[in-house]
Design a protein around this motif. Structure first.
Motif, short mmCIF file in Angstrom:
data_model
loop_
_atom_site.label_atom_id
_atom_site.label_comp_id
_atom_site.label_asym_id
_atom_site.label_seq_id
_atom_site.Cartn_x
_atom_site.Cartn_y
_atom_site.Cartn_z
N HIS A 89 0.85 -1.19 0.00
CA HIS A 89 0.00 0.00 0.00
C HIS A 89 0.88 1.23 0.00
O HIS A 89 1.99 1.21 0.53
N PHE A 90 0.36 2.27 -0.62
CA PHE A 90 1.13 3.52 -0.70
C PHE A 90 0.23 4.71 -0.48
O PHE A 90 -0.99 4.57 -0.45
N ILE A 91 0.83 5.89 -0.31
CA ILE A 91 0.04 7.12 -0.34
C ILE A 91 -0.22 7.38 -1.83
O ILE A 91 0.69 7.70 -2.58
N LYS A 92 -1.50 7.23 -2.22
CA LYS A 92 -1.82 7.22 -3.65
C LYS A 92 -1.55 8.55 -4.33
O LYS A 92 -1.29 8.61 -5.53
N ALA A 93 -1.62 9.63 -3.56
CA ALA A 93 -1.47 10.94 -4.19
C ALA A 93 -0.01 11.26 -4.52
O ALA A 93 0.27 12.20 -5.24
N LEU A 94 0.90 10.46 -3.96
CA LEU A 94 2.33 10.76 -4.14
C LEU A 94 2.97 9.80 -5.14
O LEU A 94 2.53 8.68 -5.32
N THR A 95 4.07 10.25 -5.75
CA THR A 95 4.83 9.38 -6.65
C THR A 95 5.65 8.40 -5.82
O THR A 95 5.74 8.52 -4.60
N GLU A 98 8.28 10.21 -3.96
CA GLU A 98 7.74 10.97 -2.83
C GLU A 98 7.31 10.06 -1.68
O GLU A 98 7.43 10.42 -0.51
N ASN A 99 6.80 8.85 -2.03
CA ASN A 99 6.45 7.90 -0.99
C ASN A 99 7.66 7.54 -0.15
O ASN A 99 7.58 7.44 1.07
#
Lengths: 212, 417
Positions: A89-95, A98-99
C-alpha cells in the motif's frame, strides 16, 4: 537484533495468546511459520510496535519497546523497524519517489534522494521513480514496498506474508530480494508466513502452534 | 515532504471534489465581502454628501425623492417651486438660516447634470477651484473634477445642454448660447465632482427660449428688478429646491419643516431622516443577502467536512501506513486540519478576488448609470475579520475528521485489509 521475553497478548479479555521467546541476532534471517489463528500477525504487530503487549517485552536493537511512550515508539518504529505487508500500500497521491521521501521525513531523517535512487536501482524499479503507485504492476509495487521498508536503514525488517499471493517464480524472487537487501543493510530479517514453500530456504525458524 | 505539501497533494489528487468545496466557499466569502464593499462605499457617499444640509425645500411629492434629486442628483425632481414661494428662505438675514443654496436641475450634458445654483454650493461641499474661476456671467460654468477627466472638458470648452438627464442628442438646446467652461473644481469626493455648476438664470434662459416666451420684458416682476443677479427680483421664475443649513438646531428649526409642510404648497424634507429611512429599506434586502451568504458559507463548510470525512474512509490504510512509517497521532491530526485550512484559505482568496473583480464591474455599471464613482480596489478591515471567520470554519470542518484520523488504530486497520 530482535528479542522477546514472555510475550503475551489478550484480545477482548478472553482470547489469550502467549508466544515463545525469540532471539534473533543482527544480520540473521528468520522464518516465523504458523497456521491461521496461531497469532502470527499479532506477533508481527507486537514486534513492530503496532500493538502493545499485555505482558512481557520486545527488545529491538537494545531498546525495550515497553519503555517508550506512544510518540517515542512511533518515532522509533520509523527509524529502526521496516515493515513489508502482504499487499503493498502507498500514499496514492504521491509518486514512488515521494512515498520513499515521506518515509524518510516521517522518521525525522533528512530526505536523501541519492539513497532513494540507489535503492530503487538495486530493486530494478528506478524507472518508476516519478510514477504514481497505481501505475505499477503488482511485482513492482512489492519491490517499491521493500525499498520503502529499507530506506531508513532499519535494524529489523519484518515481512508479513510477502509471498502468499505470488506464484513460485515470483515467490523465489521476492524471498531472494528480501534476503539480499537485508544482507546489504546488515539488518535482521523476520518473515512471517504460512507459505510452506519458504520452509527449506531458512535456517532459523520459529513455529507457532494454533492457540485458539 | 512536509505535511503541508502532503495535504496539498492529497487535495489535488481529487481535483473535482476540491474544486466544488473551493467554489462553494469562495462564493460565500465573495458574497459577504461584496456586501461589505458595497455597503461601506454607499454609506461613505451618502454621509459625505449630507454636507451638513439640515433641510431641503422643494415641490410636494416624495421627500426621499426630493433628497435624492437635490442632494445626490440621482432621481427626477418632484416638481418646481417659484422664487416667490421660497423667498423667505433665500433672503439674507433669516434668523435660523446660516446658508441657503438654490438648486435648479433638469438639463444635462452627456448625462452629467447641469445645476443652476449660487457660489455657496462650493462652500457646502468644500470644493475648491483647481483651475480658472467660478462662474460669473450667464452661460458660464464651473465643472466638477470627474467631468473634466471623463469628458475631457477644460477651461474654454463650449457645449450645448440637453433637456432631461439622458444623453440622446435629440433634446439638445442648440437654439441658445452654448455653455462655456470658465473653471474646473478640484476633486472633493462628493457629488459636486459629477456636476456642471452655473447660475440659476442660465437655466431659465435656456428654457425660456424653449417654452416660447422669449425674453419678454413685459413681465412686471422683471421691470421691478433692481439687480439682475438677485434671484429675488424674479418671483415668478421657478427653481427645483433650496438646500438649507441652519445656524443652530432647536425646536424652532424642527418646527420650520413642519410649518412648511402644513402651511405652504412646498415640502420640507430632512436629509438625515430620509437617508436613515433609505438605509432601513435597503437593510431588509441586505439582511436577506447576508443570510443567503451565510447559508452558502455554512453549506461550503459542510462540504469540506463531508469531503474530508469521506476521504478518510478511502485513506484509512494510508493513515495507518503513515503511523507505521513513524508518524505520530498529532501528525495525522495536523495533516487533516491542514487540508481543511488550505481549502478555507484558498477559498477565501478566490472569494475576495471574485468580490473585488465583481465590485469593479459593478462600479463601472453604477458609474455609467448614477455618475457615482465606486472602486473595487478598496480593502476593508472587515475582510480581515472574514479571513479569521474563514479559518475558523476550515478548522471546525476539519476537526472531527482530524480527530478520527488521529485515532486510527494501526494494527486493526492493517489486519482488516
Amino acid at each position: 537484533m530482535l528479542a522477546t521475553k514472555n510475550l503475551k497478548y489478550t484480545y477482548n479479555d478472553d482470547v489469550a495468546l502467549s508466544f515463545p521467546d525469540i532471539e534473533c541476532q543482527k544480520g540473521e534471517r528468520w522464518l516465523l511459520l504458523g497456521q491461521s489463528g496461531s497469532g502470527k500477525t499479532t506477533l508481527l504487530h507486537l514486534l513492530g510496535g503496532l500493538r502493545t503487549a499485555k505482558d512481557g517485552d520486545v527488545i529491538v536493537n537494545g531498546t525495550s519497546l515497553k519503555s517508550l511512550t506512544q510518540e517515542a515508539l512511533d518515532q522509533f518504529r520509523g527509524q529502526h523497524i521496516g515493515i513489508i505487508f502482504q499487499k503493498a500500500h502507498f500514499i496514492k497521491a504521491l509518486t514512488v519517489e515521494e512515498n520513499l521521501a515521506l518515509a524518510q521525513s516521517l522518521a525525522d531523517k533528512p530526505i536523501d534522494r541519492n539513497r532513494i535512487k540507489a535503492l530503487l536501482d538495486r530493486l530494478n524499479v528506478s524507472h518508476k521513480l516519478k510514477s504514481k503507485p497505481d501505475q505499477l504492476s503488482i511485482g513492482e509495487q512489492q519491490r517499491v514496498a521493500i525499498a520503502r521498508a529499507l530506506v531508513n536503514k532499519p535494524a529489523v525488517i519484518l515481512a508479513d506474508e510477502p509471498t502468499s499471493a505470488l506464484d513460485d517464480v515470483n515467490c523465489d524472487e521476492v524471498v531472494q530480494l528480501l534476503e539480499q537487501q537485508a544482507a546489504e543493510e546488515n539488518a535482521t530479517l523476520l518473515i512471517v508466513t504460512h507459505d510452506g514453500r519458504l520452509k527449506e530456504k531458512f535456517e532459523h525458524q520459529i513455529i507457532l502452534n494454533p492457540q485458539v | 515532504m512536509n505535511l503541508v505539501k502532503l495535504s496539498w497533494r492529497n487535495l489535488t489528487s481529487k481535483p473535482l471534489a476540491m474544486l466544488l468545496s473551493l467554489l462553494l466557499f469562495a462564493l460565500g466569502v465573495g458574497l459577504i465581502s461584496l456586501l461589505f464593499l458595497l455597503n461601506h462605499q454607499l454609506e461613505e457617499k451618502f454621509q459625505k454628501n449630507l454636507a451638513g444640509i439640515d433641510l431641503v425645500i422643494g415641490a410636494k411629492g416624495s421627500p426621499l425623492q426630493l433628497i435624492l434629486n437635490s442632494m445626490y442628483h440621482v432621481d427626477a425632481p418632484t416638481g418646481n417651486i417659484t422664487i416667490g414661494e421660497a423667498k423667505a428662505f433665500l433672503r439674507d438675514g433669516h434668523p435660523l438660516i446660516k446658508m441657503a443654496v438654490p438648486i435648479s436641475v433638469g438639463d444635462s450634458y452627456k448625462s452629467f447634470r447641469i445645476v443652476g445654483t449660487n457660489h455657496k454650493i462650493t462652500e457646502l461641499y468644500g470644493a475648491k477651484v483647481a483651475e480658472g474661476q467660478l462662474w460669473k456671467e450667464d452661460f458660464e460654468v464651473t465643472i466638477g473634477a470627474s467631468l473634466a477627466d471623463e469628458l475631457g472638458l477644460s477651461v474654454g470648452s463650449e457645449f450645448f445642454s440637453s433637456h432631461g438627464f439622458v444623453s440622446d442628442g435629440i433634446n439638445e438646446h442648440t437654439d441658445t448660447e452654448p455653455f462655456k467652461v470658465v473653471g474646473v473644481l478640484s476633486p472633493s469626493g462628493s457629488v459636486v465632482d459629477q456636476l456642471i455648476l452655473t447660475n440659476t438664470q442660465s437655466i431659465w434662459k435656456v428654457h425660456s427660449g424653449h417654452d416660447g416666451h422669449e425674453e419678454e420684458p413685459a413681465d412686471s416682476s422683471k421691470i421691478a428688478k433692481a439687480d439682475p443677479s438677485d434671484l429675488l427680483s424674479y418671483p415668478d421664475e421657478e427653481i427645483t429646491s433650496v438646500l438649507l443649513q441652519f445656524s443652530k438646531r432647536n425646536m424652532q428649526t424642527l418646527n420650520l419643516g413642519r410649518n412648511i409642510n402644513e402651511n405652504t404648497d412646498m415640502m420640507a424634507a430632512m436629509p438625515a431622516y430620509e437617508i436613515n429611512r433609505l438605509y432601513s429599506m435597503m437593510g431588509a434586502g441586505e439582511r436577506l443577502l447576508r443570510l443567503v451568504a451565510g447559508v452558502i458559507v455554512f453549506v461550503s463548510g459542510l462540504s469540506i467536512f463531508i469531503a474530508l470525512f469521506d476521504s478518510l474512509r478511502d485513506r484509512r490504510y494510508e493513515l495507518a501506513l503513515m503511523r507505521v512509517m513513524g508518524a505520530t497521532k498529532i501528525k495525522l491530526f495536523i495533516l487533516i486540519i491542514l487540508e481543511g485550512l488550505i481549502l478555507a484559505i484558498l477559498g477565501y482568496i478566490i472569494g475576495i478576488l471574485l468580490s473585488h473583480i465583481g465590485m469593479s464591474v459593478l462600479a463601472g455599471y453604477m458609474e455609467s448609470s448614477y455618475r457615482y464613482s465606486f472602486s473595487g480596489s478598496i480593502f476593508l478591515k472587515e475582510e480581515l475579520y472574514l479571513l479569521a471567520g474563514a479559518i475558523g470554519i476550515g478548522l471546525l470542518a476539519a476537526l472531527i475528521p482530524a480527530i478520527q484520523a488521529s485515532r486510527t488504530d494501526i494494527s486493526d486497520t492493517l489486519t482488516d485489509s
